[in-house]
Every structure is written in structure tokens, then in C-alpha cells.
Design a protein around this motif. Structure first.
Motif, short mmCIF file in Angstrom:
data_model
loop_
_atom_site.label_atom_id
_atom_site.label_comp_id
_atom_site.label_asym_id
_atom_site.label_seq_id
_atom_site.Cartn_x
_atom_site.Cartn_y
_atom_site.Cartn_z
N THR A 235 0.84 -1.20 0.00
CA THR A 235 0.00 0.00 0.00
C THR A 235 0.87 1.24 0.00
O THR A 235 0.59 2.22 -0.71
CB THR A 235 -0.94 0.00 1.23
N GLU A 239 1.31 4.29 -2.71
CA GLU A 239 1.21 5.71 -2.34
C GLU A 239 2.35 6.50 -2.98
O GLU A 239 2.15 7.63 -3.46
CB GLU A 239 1.24 5.87 -0.82
N LYS A 246 0.80 12.80 -8.85
CA LYS A 246 0.32 14.08 -8.35
C LYS A 246 1.40 15.15 -8.47
O LYS A 246 1.15 16.27 -8.96
CB LYS A 246 -0.10 13.92 -6.88
N ARG A 264 -8.77 -0.58 -4.53
CA ARG A 264 -7.92 0.10 -3.56
C ARG A 264 -7.10 1.20 -4.23
O ARG A 264 -6.93 2.29 -3.68
CB ARG A 264 -7.01 -0.91 -2.86
N ARG A 266 -8.00 2.87 -6.85
CA ARG A 266 -8.92 3.97 -7.13
C ARG A 266 -9.14 4.84 -5.88
O ARG A 266 -9.12 6.07 -5.96
CB ARG A 266 -10.27 3.43 -7.61
N LYS A 267 -9.34 4.19 -4.73
CA LYS A 267 -9.56 4.94 -3.49
C LYS A 267 -8.33 5.76 -3.11
O LYS A 267 -8.44 6.90 -2.64
CB LYS A 267 -9.93 3.98 -2.36
N GLN A 268 -7.15 5.17 -3.33
CA GLN A 268 -5.93 5.92 -3.04
C GLN A 268 -5.80 7.13 -3.97
O GLN A 268 -5.39 8.22 -3.55
CB GLN A 268 -4.70 5.01 -3.17
N GLU A 270 -8.17 8.78 -5.33
CA GLU A 270 -9.13 9.81 -4.89
C GLU A 270 -8.54 10.62 -3.74
O GLU A 270 -8.71 11.85 -3.69
CB GLU A 270 -10.43 9.13 -4.46
N ARG A 271 -7.85 9.96 -2.82
CA ARG A 271 -7.24 10.68 -1.69
C ARG A 271 -6.15 11.64 -2.17
O ARG A 271 -5.89 12.66 -1.53
CB ARG A 271 -6.67 9.68 -0.68
N TRP A 272 -5.49 11.28 -3.26
CA TRP A 272 -4.46 12.16 -3.82
C TRP A 272 -5.07 13.25 -4.71
O TRP A 272 -4.35 14.08 -5.27
CB TRP A 272 -3.44 11.35 -4.63
N SER A 273 -6.38 13.22 -4.86
CA SER A 273 -7.11 14.21 -5.69
C SER A 273 -6.60 14.20 -7.13
O SER A 273 -6.47 15.25 -7.78
CB SER A 273 -6.99 15.63 -5.11
#
Length: 513
Positions: A235, A239, A246, A264, A266-268, A270-273
Motif C-alpha cells: 500500500t 502511495e 500528483k 484500492r 482507485r480509493k488511493q 481519490e485521496r491524492w485528488s
């Protein structure tokens, strides 16, 4: 071969009723005889029966129950009056221990006791109570039970209230009852060799030599230009990869998802915008390159993110096809190879970024994350230092790396390239097991197989655990879909698979009867 399971078929309940009669009517005159020569326990619908087999013959059993009142409560009153509050916190009752006379050996008793303790201990009970017949007092004491109240019953059927506490089990029985266990987990990987270099500083020349050996082998196997090594999980590796997307402001991307780890990602993201679209595929199905090609013809993307080996289903998304596709449209390919790296040979030479870990197919300890790249990146002030890929490139060691992990990975990598063939052969052997027709995916890679089991096999994972075989089925995404996984990466695979094959053949005959 002796083995245990939880009884759940009508045929098994018939056998239990007959054994119950033989033991508690004919041998111990506790109940009246009947013409059917069967005795169904009055708590039958509340009982969980652990049975022991020799081959496909049911030869012994015991009943497990945690609903009150216990049968022993009816004989002596509530058992709590004789036991401490700590011992009474979460009680269960064990009843109806019976083994056919011809099989009353230490091996059978040990097998049944091991299965019972594995079942009850995992449920967190503080103690187990029984009404033990005086005829088998020695046997019960061997199992760890001790008398806690006066004997009760008739002269012909005298019983001893006995208890086995969790504390007593952990103190004197757990190690004695321990059996050789075999895991089929896709990680962590069991380690056979002692750990070395635990005292070596990551700033020393000795460490640098170890690190370079590991780094060079990783680059050789991957075909990548650079590899960064970070203390952490897959994970975390992802990141770092997403952080680069990003920081470099590459623009809009596309994420492919056909399983838990694609989700997972995709969710990560999203957190990185990050700015991206998503193409979803059914779990267990790989992506159709022609459909992706038609999709990309109409849209413009700067990067594409996907999972190579989707661990949740065992599906392999073809990395060669993805490379060809992204080259055609000048898209940077970023790939999660956490489950697949080390399972089979492939090149990351044309991947912009890729991730892997130590504790999967490579066969080393968990704890190191690898990020492969083709270019030297610039340091970014917008990223936390620990997630800035630039800090790790060109062989840099900016932060502490445990030498024990580096040495362990270095040793594991010496098995390559021969390990590729070994895992492939193991995978073929795995495919010969019963129940393989329940596979989730048809496009797999030689690391693990995922099965979607029908209701008739819903107890299979638990029954395997009773016999010391641990498969992967506890993750939430697996439980939700009735998935069970078996991996080929453990070092004792050859020994374990032979025993498992025999057990599953017997198991299949029982459930199919």
C-alpha cells in the motif's frame, strides 16, 4: 489417515446417533435401550459436533455447545458457584466424547483434542466444562481437565464435573498439543532460515554490499532502470507511485479495476485528488484489449494505472498487452505488480512506474516495498519526504533500512530464475486438487488460485484449520463473496500439498455422499 471436521451432513448425524447409542446406552448405561439402536442428543440442534475420521469412516466425536443452561448445570447447579469470576467469563461445554472401541488410541485422542482446542481457542472461551465419566478420568486429565465439583450421577454412571481453563491450556497444553501447521497464504511467507545481520548498521560498508546485491538482482529481474527500496507495505509502495503522478502534474489518467486491489488503487487516487476516469470489469474477468483500444481512440489520457496480478481473484491482467496499448497512445503505464512480481518472468522496461514487495511471491519476509521507475525524477516539496521517490533513486538510502530484511530478500532472490519454474510446477500441482472447478478466474498467474465455494462447502476453510491447514479466506472482501484462496509460495508446499490432496479426496467423498 486420521482427520477431523465439523459434522453437517445427514449421513454424519446418523453415524453420530449410532455412536452415541453404542457409547452412552450399551457401554455406559446412561439411557434406555431402543430397537433403532440410535440415540439423538436432546441438545442436538444446539450442538456443534467435531468428528474424527479414518479415511471415510467416522470413528469418533464430541459435542460442543455454549448455550445455557448446560447439561452439567442441571446436575450440580450453575457451574459459576464452583468457579472463579475470571474462569466463568465465557464458558462452553463439551459433551458426548465417544470413540469406537477399535480406535481408542493416543493418536485418535490427540487428533480430536487438537481439533477441539483449535476450534474453541479461536472463539476466545475462558474455559470449557465437561461431565466426565469416572471410567475415563485418566483420559480427561491427559486432555488437561481437572475436577472442580463433587462427583454426580448413579453408581453405574458416575460423572466428574471437570474444567479446562484457557490459562491452563496456554500454560501446559498449547505447546504439547501443537501440531505441524501448513499455510497456503499468499503472504506472509514462512521463513526456514535463521535471521542474520540484525546488528548491522544501514550506514556500514557491509550493509551497502548487501543492499547492492539486492538492488542489482531486482533490476536484473525487472528490466527497470531504477528501483527504490522503502520500509513498508505494498500500500505504501502504491502511495509513492500515486504521489509521483500528483507531484508531476501529468494530467488526466485512466484506472482499470477488476478486483479488490484495483478498487484500492482507485480509493488511493481519490485521496491524492488525481484527475482520472475508471473502467470497471467484473471480478475474475481480465480486460479485453480491443475494448480498451476502442475506448482510448476517443479519449486522451496521460497515464494509465492497473493491477497486474489481481490478488483478490487470481486474475492476471496481461502486462504485454497493456504495454503495447499505452505505447500506441503515448500513455505512461503505472502498474501494481505486488502479487505478481517474482511469480513469473516479465519485463517492466516499458512501464513508467511499478510496485512490488518482499513478502509475496519472492518468498522473503514482509516489510520492504519496491518502486521501479524508468526515469530519475525531481524532488517535490509538495510530497512528504518519506513518499518522495527522488530520495530513493540511484541507490540512495535516505532513511533506516533493517539489514535483516535486506539480507533476507537478497538470499531469497538467489533462487531466481529457477524459482519461476518451481512456482509454475507447484501451480500445476495445485490445479489437480478436488474442487478446482470452482475457480473464479480463467486467466491466472502461478501464485494463487481463488475458489468461490457453494454453500455445501461453506465449512471447508474451518475444517481445514482443524487439521492444521490454513488457507486465505478471512479478509472481508473474500468473506463477502465466499472466496477461498490457496497460494503456492510457501516453502513447505511440496509436503503440505500431498497431505492436503489426500484429505480433500476424503472430504469430497463425505460431502458428495
Amino acid at each position: 489417515m486420521y482427520w477431523c471436521k465439523i459434522a453437517h451432513t445427514e449421513a454424519e448425524f446418523e453415524e453420530i446417533a449410532r455412536l452415541n447409542y453404542e457409547t452412552f446406552v450399551e457401554e455406559i448405561p446412561q439411557h434406555k435401550p431402543n430397537s433403532e439402536r440410535k440415540k439423538v442428543d436432546r441438545f442436538h440442534h444446539e450442538n456443534t459436533y467435531i468428528v474424527v475420521y479414518k479415511g471415510i469412516e467416522l470413528i469418533g466425536m464430541l459435542a460442543f455447545r455454549d448455550q445455557r443452561p448446560f447439561s452439567i448445570d442441571e446436575k450440580i447447579g450453575k457451574v459459576e458457584q464452583y468457579l472463579s469470576k475470571e474462569i466463568s467469563a465465557k464458558l462452553c461445554e463439551i459433551r458426548l466424547l465417544a470413540v469406537k472401541k477399535a480406535y481408542r488410541t493416543g493418536r485418535v485422542l490427540l487428533k480430536l483434542t487438537q481439533a477441539l482446542t483449535a476450534f474453541a481457542y479461536e472463539k476466545g472461551y475462558s474455559a470449557a466444562v465437561i461431565s466426565g465419566t469416572t471410567r475415563e478420568e485418566k483420559l480427561y486429565k491427559q486432555m488437561g481437565f481437572s475436577q472442580f465439583a463433587p462427583a454426580t450421577g448413579t453408581e453405574d454412571a458416575l460423572f466428574l464435573p471437570m474444567v479446562l481453563t484457557r490459562q491452563q491450556f496456554e500454560k501446559s497444553l498449547q505447546q504439547r498439543l501443537a501440531k505441524e501447521c501448513h499455510t497456503f497464504y499468499p503472504g506472509p511467507v514462512k521463513q526456514r532460515e535463521p535471521f542474520m545481520y540484525s546488528e548491522l548498521s544501514h550506514r556500514s560498508l557491509g550493509f551497502q554490499s548487501l543492499f547492492e546485491q539486492m538492488r542489482n538482482k531486482l533490476l536484473q529481474l525487472s528490466g527497470a532502470a531504477h528501483v527504490a527500496t522503502i520500509v513498508g507495505t505494498g500500500t505504501l509502495a502504491n502511495e509513492v507511485m500515486l504521489g509521483q503522478l500528483k507531484a508531476q502534474q501529468l494530467g488526466r489518467g485512466l484506472i482499470l479495476t477488476n478486483g479488490e486491489f484495483g478498487e484500492r488503487l482507485r480509493k488511493q487516487a481519490e485521496r491524492w485528488s488525481l484527475d482520472f476516469d475508471v473502467i470497471e470489469q467484473d471480478w475474475g474477468s481480465s480486460f479485453d484489449t480491443n475494448i480498451l483500444d476502442a475506448y482510448l481512440q476517443k479519449r486522451s489520457y496521460q497515464w494509465l494505472l492497473a493491477v497486474h496480478g489481481e490478488t483478490s481473484t487470481g486474475t492476471c491482467n496481461d502486462i504485454k498487452e497493456l504495454i503495447q496499448l499505452t505505447k500506441r497512445y503515448n500513455i505512461k503505464l503505472c502498474i501494481d505488480c505486488i502479487s505478481s512480481f517474482g511469480a513469473m518472468p516479465f519485463s517492466l522496461k516499458d512501464c513508467y512506474l511499478a510496485t512490488a514487495v518482499s513478502g509475496k511471491a519472492i518468498g522473503a519476509l514482509s516489510g520492504l516495498a519496491f518502486i521501479f521507475s524508468q526515469n530519475i525524477v525531481k524532488s517535490s516539496s509538495t510530497l512528504p519526504a518519506y513518499l518522495d521517490l527522488a530520495n530513493y533513486q540511484q541507490g540512495a538510502i535516505p532513511f533506516t533500512l533493517p539489514a535483516v530484511l535486506v539480507a533476507n530478500v537478497t538470499a531469497a532472490l538467489q533462487a531466481y530464475p529457477e524459482r519461476y519454474g518451481q512456482l509454475q510446477q507447484r501451480f500445476k500441482t495445485l490445479l489437480q486438487l478436488p474442487f478446482m472447478h470452482y475457480q473464479v478466474s480463467t486467466r491466472q498467474y502461478p501464485m494463487l488460485i481463488t475458489l468461490q465455494l457453494p454453500k455445501t462447502l461453506s465449512n471447508l476453510q474451518r475444517d481445514l484449520m482443524l487439521n492444521g491447514y490454513y488457507v486465505h479466506a478471512d479478509s472481508q472482501y473474500l468473506r463477502q463473496r465466499d472466496f477461498m484462496q490457496l497460494s503456492v509460495i510457501q516453502p513447505d508446499f511440496e509436503i503440505a500439498i500431498n497431505h492436503l490432496h489426500k484429505l480433500l479426496n476424503y472430504y469430497k467423498q463425505i460431502v458428495d455422499a
